[in-house]
Motif scaffolding. Structure first.
Motif, PDB file in Angstrom:
ATOM      1  N   GLY A   1       1.648  -0.077   9.009  1.00 33.85           N
ATOM      2  CA  GLY A   1       2.266   1.202   8.902  1.00 33.85           C
ATOM      3  C   GLY A   1       3.022   1.580   7.265  1.00 33.85           C
ATOM      4  N   GLY A   2       2.860   1.170   6.355  1.00 35.27           N
ATOM      5  CA  GLY A   2       3.653   1.221   5.342  1.00 35.27           C
ATOM      6  C   GLY A   2       3.264   2.969   5.104  1.00 35.27           C
ATOM      7  N   TRP A   3       2.030   3.553   4.899  1.00 41.07           N
ATOM      8  CA  TRP A   3       1.527   5.080   4.403  1.00 41.07           C
ATOM      9  C   TRP A   3       2.402   5.887   5.607  1.00 41.07           C
ATOM     10  CZ3 TRP A   3      -3.567   6.944   2.390  1.00 41.07           C
ATOM     11  CH2 TRP A   3      -3.917   5.790   1.326  1.00 41.07           C
TER      12      TRP A   3
ATOM     13  N   ALA B   1       0.518  -1.328   0.435  1.00 36.71           N
ATOM     14  CA  ALA B   1       0.210  -0.159   0.279  1.00 36.71           C
ATOM     15  C   ALA B   1       0.857   1.359  -0.226  1.00 36.71           C
ATOM     16  CB  ALA B   1      -1.059   0.333   1.325  1.00 36.71           C
ATOM     17  N   SER B   2       1.484   1.385  -0.280  1.00 33.26           N
ATOM     18  CA  SER B   2       2.949   1.637   0.522  1.00 33.26           C
ATOM     19  C   SER B   2       2.747   3.413  -0.874  1.00 33.26           C
ATOM     20  CB  SER B   2       4.334   2.160   1.176  1.00 33.26           C
ATOM     21  OG  SER B   2       4.275   1.305   2.433  1.00 33.26           O
ATOM     22  N   PHE B   3       3.098   2.001  -1.960  1.00 36.28           N
ATOM     23  CA  PHE B   3       3.186   2.784  -3.053  1.00 36.28           C
ATOM     24  C   PHE B   3       2.149   3.725  -4.075  1.00 36.28           C
ATOM     25  CE2 PHE B   3       5.753  -0.637  -3.293  1.00 36.28           C
ATOM     26  CZ  PHE B   3       7.356   0.256  -3.216  1.00 36.28           C
TER      27      PHE B   3
ATOM     28  N   LEU C   1      -5.406   7.802   9.705  1.00 41.00           N
ATOM     29  CA  LEU C   1      -6.454   6.746   9.944  1.00 41.00           C
ATOM     30  C   LEU C   1      -6.402   5.312   9.212  1.00 41.00           C
ATOM     31  CD1 LEU C   1      -8.568   9.723  10.119  1.00 41.00           C
ATOM     32  CD2 LEU C   1      -7.425   8.872  11.943  1.00 41.00           C
ATOM     33  N   GLY C   2      -6.020   4.444   9.955  1.00 36.48           N
ATOM     34  CA  GLY C   2      -5.923   3.088  10.244  1.00 36.48           C
ATOM     35  C   GLY C   2      -5.045   2.973   8.921  1.00 36.48           C
ATOM     36  N   ALA C   3      -3.718   3.377  10.251  1.00 34.53           N
ATOM     37  CA  ALA C   3      -2.925   3.210   9.404  1.00 34.53           C
ATOM     38  C   ALA C   3      -1.452   1.602   9.783  1.00 34.53           C
ATOM     39  CB  ALA C   3      -1.835   4.067   9.906  1.00 34.53           C
TER      40      ALA C   3
ATOM     41  N   VAL D   1      -9.119  10.356   1.536  1.00 36.91           N
ATOM     42  CA  VAL D   1      -9.996   8.858   1.808  1.00 36.91           C
ATOM     43  C   VAL D   1      -9.942   7.607   0.991  1.00 36.91           C
ATOM     44  CG1 VAL D   1     -12.228  10.360   1.537  1.00 36.91           C
ATOM     45  CG2 VAL D   1     -11.891   8.001   3.385  1.00 36.91           C
ATOM     46  N   LYS D   2      -9.908   6.867   1.655  1.00 37.32           N
ATOM     47  CA  LYS D   2     -10.467   5.005   0.230  1.00 37.32           C
ATOM     48  C   LYS D   2     -11.978   4.920   0.579  1.00 37.32           C
ATOM     49  CE  LYS D   2      -8.988   1.269   1.627  1.00 37.32           C
ATOM     50  NZ  LYS D   2      -7.753   0.099   1.870  1.00 37.32           N
ATOM     51  N   VAL D   3     -12.986   4.663  -0.483  1.00 40.49           N
ATOM     52  CA  VAL D   3     -14.349   4.444  -0.201  1.00 40.49           C
ATOM     53  C   VAL D   3     -14.230   2.833  -1.098  1.00 40.49           C
ATOM     54  CG1 VAL D   3     -16.609   5.056  -0.610  1.00 40.49           C
ATOM     55  CG2 VAL D   3     -13.958   7.013  -0.541  1.00 40.49           C
TER      56      VAL D   3
ATOM     57  N   SER E   1      -6.807   9.157   5.711  1.00 40.93           N
ATOM     58  CA  SER E   1      -7.302   7.559   5.785  1.00 40.93           C
ATOM     59  C   SER E   1      -6.966   6.152   4.728  1.00 40.93           C
ATOM     60  CB  SER E   1      -8.834   7.856   6.028  1.00 40.93           C
ATOM     61  OG  SER E   1      -9.889   6.521   6.882  1.00 40.93           O
ATOM     62  N   ASP E   2      -6.315   5.023   4.759  1.00 37.42           N
ATOM     63  CA  ASP E   2      -6.849   3.880   4.638  1.00 37.42           C
ATOM     64  C   ASP E   2      -7.472   3.239   4.903  1.00 37.42           C
ATOM     65  OD1 ASP E   2      -6.143   2.429   1.951  1.00 37.42           O
ATOM     66  OD2 ASP E   2      -4.250   1.679   2.791  1.00 37.42           O
ATOM     67  N   ALA E   3      -8.060   3.456   6.544  1.00 38.80           N
ATOM     68  CA  ALA E   3      -9.232   2.239   6.930  1.00 38.80           C
ATOM     69  C   ALA E   3      -9.796   1.268   6.013  1.00 38.80           C
ATOM     70  CB  ALA E   3     -10.128   3.323   7.842  1.00 38.80           C
ATOM     71  N   SER E   4     -10.305  -0.154   5.588  1.00 36.86           N
ATOM     72  CA  SER E   4     -10.619  -0.393   5.082  1.00 36.86           C
ATOM     73  C   SER E   4     -11.330  -1.540   6.791  1.00 36.86           C
ATOM     74  CB  SER E   4     -10.158  -1.838   4.550  1.00 36.86           C
ATOM     75  OG  SER E   4      -9.099  -1.403   3.673  1.00 36.86           O
TER      76      SER E   4
ATOM     77  N   LYS F   1      -3.494   3.168  19.452  1.00 39.35           N
ATOM     78  CA  LYS F   1      -4.111   2.048  18.971  1.00 39.35           C
ATOM     79  C   LYS F   1      -5.456   2.627  19.721  1.00 39.35           C
ATOM     80  CE  LYS F   1      -4.362  -3.077  20.043  1.00 39.35           C
ATOM     81  NZ  LYS F   1      -5.839  -3.024  20.500  1.00 39.35           N
ATOM     82  N   MET F   2      -6.080   2.852  18.550  1.00 41.97           N
ATOM     83  CA  MET F   2      -7.385   3.190  19.527  1.00 41.97           C
ATOM     84  C   MET F   2      -8.695   3.307  17.709  1.00 41.97           C
ATOM     85  SD  MET F   2      -7.630   6.946  20.546  1.00 41.97           S
ATOM     86  CE  MET F   2      -9.407   7.117  20.901  1.00 41.97           C
ATOM     87  N   ASP F   3      -9.847   2.437  17.963  1.00 42.68           N
ATOM     88  CA  ASP F   3     -10.880   3.099  17.356  1.00 42.68           C
ATOM     89  C   ASP F   3     -11.197   4.278  16.647  1.00 42.68           C
ATOM     90  OD1 ASP F   3     -13.307   2.747  15.234  1.00 42.68           O
ATOM     91  OD2 ASP F   3     -14.223   1.368  16.911  1.00 42.68           O
TER      92      ASP F   3
HETATM   93  C1  LIG Z   1      -5.762  -1.266   4.237  1.00 44.47           C
HETATM   94  S1  LIG Z   1      -5.177  -1.176   5.975  1.00 44.47           S
HETATM   95  C2  LIG Z   1      -3.951   0.084   6.405  1.00 44.47           C
HETATM   96  C3  LIG Z   1      -2.961  -0.447   5.874  1.00 44.47           C
HETATM   97  C4  LIG Z   1      -1.773   0.893   5.711  1.00 44.47           C
HETATM   98  N1  LIG Z   1      -2.437   2.667   5.015  1.00 44.47           N
HETATM   99  C5  LIG Z   1      -0.544   0.614   5.163  1.00 44.47           C
HETATM  100  O1  LIG Z   1      -0.098   1.152   4.224  1.00 44.47           O
HETATM  101  O2  LIG Z   1       0.466  -0.446   6.321  1.00 44.47           O
HETATM  102  C6  LIG Z   1      -6.786  -0.150   6.798  1.00 44.47           C
HETATM  103  C7  LIG Z   1      -6.562  -1.054   8.534  1.00 44.47           C
HETATM  104  O3  LIG Z   1      -7.726  -0.119   8.426  1.00 44.47           O
HETATM  105  C8  LIG Z   1      -8.258  -0.036  10.120  1.00 44.47           C
HETATM  106  N2  LIG Z   1      -9.031  -0.026  10.589  1.00 44.47           N
HETATM  107  C9  LIG Z   1     -10.529  -0.868  10.300  1.00 44.47           C
HETATM  108  N3  LIG Z   1     -11.506  -0.332  10.586  1.00 44.47           N
HETATM  109  C10 LIG Z   1     -10.720   1.020  11.374  1.00 44.47           C
HETATM  110  C11 LIG Z   1     -11.414   1.339  12.605  1.00 44.47           C
HETATM  111  N4  LIG Z   1     -12.703   2.129  13.165  1.00 44.47           N
HETATM  112  N5  LIG Z   1     -10.623   2.491  13.365  1.00 44.47           N
HETATM  113  C12 LIG Z   1      -9.402   2.544  13.621  1.00 44.47           C
HETATM  114  N6  LIG Z   1      -9.032   1.463  12.152  1.00 44.47           N
HETATM  115  C13 LIG Z   1      -9.298   0.647  12.017  1.00 44.47           C
HETATM  116  C14 LIG Z   1      -7.688  -1.439  10.299  1.00 44.47           C
HETATM  117  O4  LIG Z   1      -7.393  -2.554  11.136  1.00 44.47           O
HETATM  118  C15 LIG Z   1      -6.587  -1.659   8.888  1.00 44.47           C
HETATM  119  O5  LIG Z   1      -5.108  -1.967   9.398  1.00 44.47           O
END
Ligand SMILES: C[S@@+](CC[C@H](N)C(=O)[O-])C[C@H]1O[C@@H](n2cnc3c(N)ncnc32)[C@H](O)[C@@H]1O
Length: 198
Positions: free
Chosen positions: A52-54, A24-26, A47-49, A152-154, A112-115, A86-88
């Motif tokens: 840690g690539g980003w 995902a870093s790329f 957000l959603g990191a 943001v990812k969607v 945000s790359d959160a999924s 480490k939190m939601d």
């Molecule tokens: C595709 S990964 C992110 C990859 C990241 N961009 C990287 O380069 O390493 C998506 C992340 O979103 C996180 N995620 C999903 N729902 C979340 C929430 N409610 N709060 C925080 N993180 C969340 C997941 O735990 C997962 O680690």
């Protein structure tokens, strides 16, 4: 596609070669080459990191004068010079926790790359993705400087156009973009908002 083959594509090998934690870093490198959302010295929230690539890419760009903060429900192994929580990301106290870390200063860029955990049910996964994307937009409104940037990812689906309009209403320039590093079969798209207007 077989699992091993799927994982070990060009960007997977490049991630290994460059010492990045995820392919995902790329995606962030390509988004930033196109839109210039992160620059040296910026304060950046991701957000959603995890893993840690980003964060690695953002830290390389902002350098020692910049600040990078990563948030995930999963743990993130330490990265030198990067703060992690480490939190939601949906928790209301997130904004205050970030402001404590920056000493009250607002941010230049929110990523945000959160999924969501994918269920395989397209409309459910889309709805959960939109929910996370709206959370990221709300956080960005609270934490970005005027003129700040947002990525943001969607996962695409029937609520996508409405969400895109919500971003457009707040930023001077809004564009949807699929980096080359996104997998061909993926429904993901990145919405990029530049220069927060509110
Ligand atoms: C595709 S990964 C992110 C990859 C990241 N961009 C990287 O380069 O390493 C998506 C992340 O979103 C996180 N995620 C999903 N729902 C979340 C929430 N409610 N709060 C925080 N993180 C969340 C997941 O735990 C997962 O680690």
């Amino acid at each position: 596609m077989r699992r091993g083959k799927r994982r070990r594509d060009h960007f997977w090998r490049e991630a290994k070669r460059w010492g990045y934690r995820s392919r995902a870093s790329f995606k962030l490198i390509q988004i930033n080459e196109r839109f210039g959302v992160i620059r040296e010295g910026y304060k950046v929230l991701d957000l959603g990191a995890s893993p840690g690539g980003w964060l690695q890419v953002a830290k390389e760009i902002v350098g020692d004068r910049g600040t990078v903060i990563g948030v995930d429900i999963l743990p993130i192994d330490p990265i030198e010079g990067v703060f992690t929580l480490k939190m939601d990301m949906r928790r209301p106290e997130l904004v205050d926790r970030i402001m404590e870390l920056t000493g009250g200063e607002k941010l230049d860029t929110v990523l945000s790359d959160a999924s969501p955990n994918l269920s395989g049910n397209w409309s459910l996964d889309h709805a959960r993705s939109i929910d996370l994307a709206r959370t990221a937009l709300r956080v960005s409104e609270n934490l970005l400087k005027r003129g700040g940037n947002f990525v943001v990812k969607v996962f695409q689906g029937d609520m996508y156009n409405e969400f895109f309009e919500e971003v457009s209403d707040r930023f001077r320039f809004t564009k949807a973009y699929t980096p080359r590093a996104s997998r061909k079969e993926s429904a993901e798209i990145y919405v990029v908002g530049k220069e927060l207007q509110i």
